[in-house]
Design an enzyme around this catalytic site. Structure first.
Site, PDB file in Angstrom:
ATOM      1  N   ASP A   1     -97.456   6.436   0.645  1.00 19.34           N
ATOM      2  CA  ASP A   1     -97.896   7.773   0.379  1.00 19.34           C
ATOM      3  C   ASP A   1     -96.606   8.645  -0.045  1.00 19.34           C
ATOM      4  O   ASP A   1     -95.581   8.208   0.130  1.00 19.34           O
ATOM      5  CB  ASP A   1     -98.262   8.315   1.764  1.00 19.34           C
ATOM      6  CG  ASP A   1     -99.657   7.993   2.013  1.00 19.34           C
ATOM      7  OD1 ASP A   1    -100.331   7.793   1.290  1.00 19.34           O
ATOM      8  OD2 ASP A   1    -100.197   8.035   3.184  1.00 19.34           O
TER       9      ASP A   1
ATOM     10  N   ASP B   1    -102.069   7.802   6.583  1.00 21.69           N
ATOM     11  CA  ASP B   1    -102.061   8.525   7.512  1.00 21.69           C
ATOM     12  C   ASP B   1    -103.337   9.204   7.827  1.00 21.69           C
ATOM     13  O   ASP B   1    -103.721   9.699   8.958  1.00 21.69           O
ATOM     14  CB  ASP B   1    -101.143   9.730   7.388  1.00 21.69           C
ATOM     15  CG  ASP B   1    -101.293  10.479   6.014  1.00 21.69           C
ATOM     16  OD1 ASP B   1    -102.319  10.156   5.280  1.00 21.69           O
ATOM     17  OD2 ASP B   1    -100.388  11.294   5.536  1.00 21.69           O
TER      18      ASP B   1
ATOM     19  N   ASP C   1    -108.008   6.268   5.392  1.00 17.96           N
ATOM     20  CA  ASP C   1    -106.993   5.309   4.978  1.00 17.96           C
ATOM     21  C   ASP C   1    -107.161   3.758   5.600  1.00 17.96           C
ATOM     22  O   ASP C   1    -106.798   2.764   5.157  1.00 17.96           O
ATOM     23  CB  ASP C   1    -105.480   5.622   5.245  1.00 17.96           C
ATOM     24  CG  ASP C   1    -104.967   6.545   4.011  1.00 17.96           C
ATOM     25  OD1 ASP C   1    -105.463   6.684   2.979  1.00 17.96           O
ATOM     26  OD2 ASP C   1    -104.256   7.414   4.453  1.00 17.96           O
TER      27      ASP C   1
END
Length: 873
Positions: A292, A593, A597
């Site tokens: 990310d 997070d 996901d």
């Protein structure tokens, strides 16, 4: 309990029986105390082995207990004593008001008080996959369920084992940790070696008994049997059983557990919590990290840096900007901007004990609220003035958040904020400099797109704020998806973390590809990726929708070159991970997070969840929790993973060398001379050196920087490499040659004579064998590099094990001769033992100069076979 478990080993039980029988036969035959020595020696050795194993297992259990405690440290936000605060879920009490948002685990049983579109996944409790809507008429929330959408507040009614979840858990016994892939692989190796050892042991026993019976027959004593004969046969049997003890490498699983536990403990200090043991070793093979952007590569401390409003861009710089903004903006424009900021948010502003404003919420929303307060806005006053009718929380599929509010004068207004290009497409009007709504022509929309791209190219995260006035006043009216009036474009700065660029370079040098997968604007993503060193000249940056529209052939061509994927949905991340694993055989690590996901975290070889920004659902799906959300910590996990793998390889090389030498020496000597040079007690001591102490010395070596300068280990590469076989065979041949010469020609060479000549020679053989292992342990510190002493004096565990081994060896030879069947040696023979052992060090250097082909590792551009050996380098 651990002592009892360690004693359950079948070979140790058989040896204990042998020892008891040996004492039973020895006492009447040889009298007190001589008849006790053999049996007592075996019992003391067994006691030592059991105690060392039990203490080691106990230490591991304590470490895992500590890690388990760390796993359960979950915090939740509550209102208690009229103050909002963060508390551990274990400190919740009945009567607390818990704040729930997307991705949270419901920490207790409770009753819904207030909320918006609260959707709960109860599958973990009921097995029903359909999520449940929670509202006033259906208000019950159960511990252990997950918030799938919306937000809300609940009053706690039951905690701990009194919740429905607690009652269910009382009926279950939690299973232990599954074996890791490396442990499974090594258990196979251990079983094979154990079977070979069993064959050697049976053959040795048969040969010894056969020779003994033939000798009795030749001496015409076959009919004459006494208790001393029984004792001799019993000693042969004990030797055979001890060969099995030495051959069975029970140290292999111990070494894996030791190494993993050591790595887990160290990673905990470096802010990474390993939830599954296997992740630690798998991370060492990772060839690709999909990361990310927000919070991992960047600091996640966001501030509004620029704003486009009333057809002009303004740079935000503290109090100076406050005055400029207030003077540049009309009262109506400022008013509607503050409404959009304070009404359309899931964050709150509370006062702490010192009276200062504290913002509770996500970093993006906190940045907007800080900006609103900088402009003189009052959060509480705004919230009291307007009544919120409906909320559509932000999620990674919609990429926007909307709210419907009742105005004080009776109208209804919807506010929307989110991904700039998505919200801009929903707008057909724009707020002018007087605060009025004017049509938004295509030309101006293009100019605003240019503003968005300009902000993004400066690595700013862009959001659009918009509103629409509605006719109806119904609470149930849906929030529209078009017809909005654009208020402002906000550019939020999220600085790149210190050390990220170096960490990315470390990954690239280690053969690990780093890919950024983000929901952000593509220009922002590219700017940050360039700053971090992820996006290179030949790399590709695409949007999630482009990947979705690709055919398998296009994917095959494009995916290896993708370095940035922007505006990606959770399913895009899942698709990318799946293709990398299945199409290209990559070992993929993924960071995540959000709740959405979870599929990608599960699909990946290693799921890495963020400890600060991560939701509880993401953490549950992950193998490793990065407690400080820092990319550099992920690189540390990879480094320790490689260290675990290589440490186990070092230990296996060391142990196989000892196994081969001990088995072949005892078998050959038994066949030729009719007696085994190494007794049961001596073999048990060697077994302890190579199993427990060897594992402790080699499996706990810390990683060195050289680990991140080699390619990752391929998925199907053989664990015992050609370089290891080269070292094992070379050292075994040397040790067997030395010990065979001593055994068959030692008396003549060393001019030993007298009644104790045989005992002295056997003690010398035992001593030389042990010192060969001591020096070979040093050789095993590096499989390929010549300088085996590098870093040795910084490893206190390794030095401690070496000192302990040599000290115990001196005590056994010089003072425990009656138990260990040894006699004190002269200083010349001690020196000879040490010299014979130390020759293995220069031998290791010579062996490492022999080039061997490295096991082939697959890359995108084909197969590469790299030679090893510093001579070639």
């Amino acid at each position: 309990m651990f002592v009892w478990d360690a004693f359950q080993d079948l070979t140790l039980i058989i040896l204990t029986v042998c020892a008891v029988v040996s004492i039973g036969v020895g006492l009447p035959t040889e009298g007190w105390p001589k008849g006790m020595y053999d049996g007592l020696g075996i019992i003391l050795s067994i006691f030592l082995v059991v105690m060392v194993t039990a203490i080691s297992d106990y230490k591991q259990a304590l470490q895992f207990k500590d890690l388990d405690k760390e796993k359960k440290k979950i915090f939740t936000q509550v209102t208690r004593d009229e103050k909002r605060k963060k508390v551990s879920i274990y400190d919740l009490v009945v009567g607390d008001i818990v704040h729930l948002s997307i991705g949270d685990l419901v920490p207790a049983d409770g009753v819904y008080i207030l909320g918006y579109s609260l959707l709960i996944d109860e599958s973990s409790l009921t097995g029903e996959t359909e999520p449940v809507n929670i509202y006033e008429e259906k208000p019950f929330l159960l511990s252990g369920t997950k918030v799938q959408d919306g937000s809300g507040k609940m009053l706690v009614t039951a905690v701990g084992m009194r919740t429905e979840w607690g009652k269910l858990m009382e009926t279950l016994i939690e299973g232990g940790e599954d074996e890791t892939p490396l442990q499974v692989k090594l258990n196979g190796v251990a079983t094979l070696i154990g079977k070979i050892g069993l064959i050697f042991a049976v053959l040795t026993f048969v040969v010894l008994i056969g020779r003994y019976l033939v000798e009795k027959a030749l001496n015409h004593e076959f009919a004459d049997w006494s208790s001393s004969d029984a004792l001799t046969i019993l000693n042969y049997f004990a030797t055979a059983i001890t060969i099995i003890v030495v051959a069975v490498p029970e140290g292999l699983p111990l070494a894996v557990t030791l190494s993993l536990a050591f790595a887990m403990k160290k990673l905990m200090d470096e802010r990474a919590l390993v939830r599954h043991l296997s992740a630690c070793e798998t991370m060492g093979s990772a060839s690709c990290i999909c990361t990310d952007k927000t919070g991992t590569l960047t600091t996640n401390h966001m501030v509004v840096d620029k704003i486009w409003i009333s057809e002009k861009s303004i740079e935000v710089k503290g109090n100076v900007s406050e005055d400029i903004l207030k003077s540049d903006l009309s009262g109506r424009v400022l008013g509607i901007l503050l409404q959009a900021i304070f009404q359309n948010t899931s964050s709150t502003v509370d006062k702490d004990e010192s009276g200062r404003n504290t913002i509770f919420g996500s970093p993006t929303e906190s940045a907007l609220l800080e900006f609103g307060m900088l402009l003189g806005g009052n959060f509480d006053a705004q919230r009291r003035e307007f009544k919120i009718l409906k909320v559509q929380p932000f999620n990674s599929d919609r990429k926007k958040m909307s709210v419907l509010v009742a105005l004080p004068d009776g109208g209804v207004r919807a506010f929307c904020k989110g991904a700039s290009e998505i919200v801009l497409r929903m707008c057909d009007k724009v707020v002018d400099c007087n605060g009025g709504s004017v049509p938004l022509p295509k030309e101006q929309a293009k100019n605003i797109t240019d503003v968005i791209n300009g902000f993004a190219s400066e690595a700013l995260r862009t959001l659009c704020l918009a509103f629409i006035d509605l006719e109806t006043t119904s609470d149930e009216s849906s929030i529209p998806d078009d017809g909005y009036t654009l208020i402002a474009v906000v550019g939020i700065k999220d600085p790149v973390r210190l050390g990220v660029k170096d960490a990315v370079q470390t990954c690239l040098a280690a053969g690990i590809t780093v890919r950024m997968v983000t929901g952000d604007n593509i220009n922002t993503a590219k700017a940050i990726a360039r700053e971090c060193g992820i996006l290179t000249e030949d790399g590709v940056a695409i949007e999630g929708r482009e990947l979705r529209s690709m055919s398998p052939e296009q994917m095959k061509d494009t995916i290896p070159r993708i370095q940035v994927m922007a505006r990606s949905l959770p399913m895009d991340k899942h698709t990318l991970v799946t293709q990398l694993r299945k199409m290209f055989g990559e070992v993929v690590a993924v960071t995540g997070d959000g709740t959405n996901d979870a599929p990608a975290l599960r699909e990946a070889d290693i799921g890495l969840s963020m400890g600060i920004a991560g939701t509880e659902v993401a953490k549950e799906s992950a193998d490793v929790i990065i407690l400080d959300d820092n990319f550099a910590t992920i690189v540390n996990v990879a480094k320790w993973g490689r260290s675990v793998y290589i440490n186990i390889q070092k230990f296996v090389q060391f142990q196989l060398t000892v196994n081969i030498v001990a088995l072949v020496l005892n078998f050959v000597c038994a066949c030729i001379s009719g007696s085994a040079p190494l007794t049961a007690v001596q073999l048990l001591w060697v077994n302890m050196i190579m199993d427990t102490l060897g594992a402790l010395a080699l499996a706990t070596e810390p990683p060195n920087d050289g680990l991140m300068k080699r390619s990752p280990v391929g998925r199907n590469v053989s664990f015992i490499t050609k370089a290891m076989w080269r070292n094992i065979i070379g050292q075994s041949i040397y040790q067997l040659a030395v010990l065979a010469v001593l055994n068959f020609d030692g008396k003549q060479l060393l001019k030993l004579s007298g009644s104790d000549a045989s005992d002295t020679l056997n003690t010398l053989i035992f001593n030389s064998f042990v010192f060969c292992q001591v020096f070979n342990e040093i050789n095993s510190r590096d499989i390929e590099k010549i300088n085996i002493f590098r870093g040795m004096f910084g490893s206190w565990i390794f030095l401690g094990v070496m000192v302990c081994t040599v000290t115990f060896q001196v005590i056994i030879v010089e003072f425990l001769g009656t138990l260990a069947s040894t006699v004190p040696l002269s200083w010349e023979l001690w020196l000879l033992s040490v010299l014979l052992g130390s020759v293995s060090v220069p031998l290791a250097v010579i062996l490492k100069c022999i080039p061997v082909e490295r096991d082939i590792t697959k890359h995108h551009d084909g197969y590469v076979a790299l030679p090893t050996g510093e001579a070639l380098a």
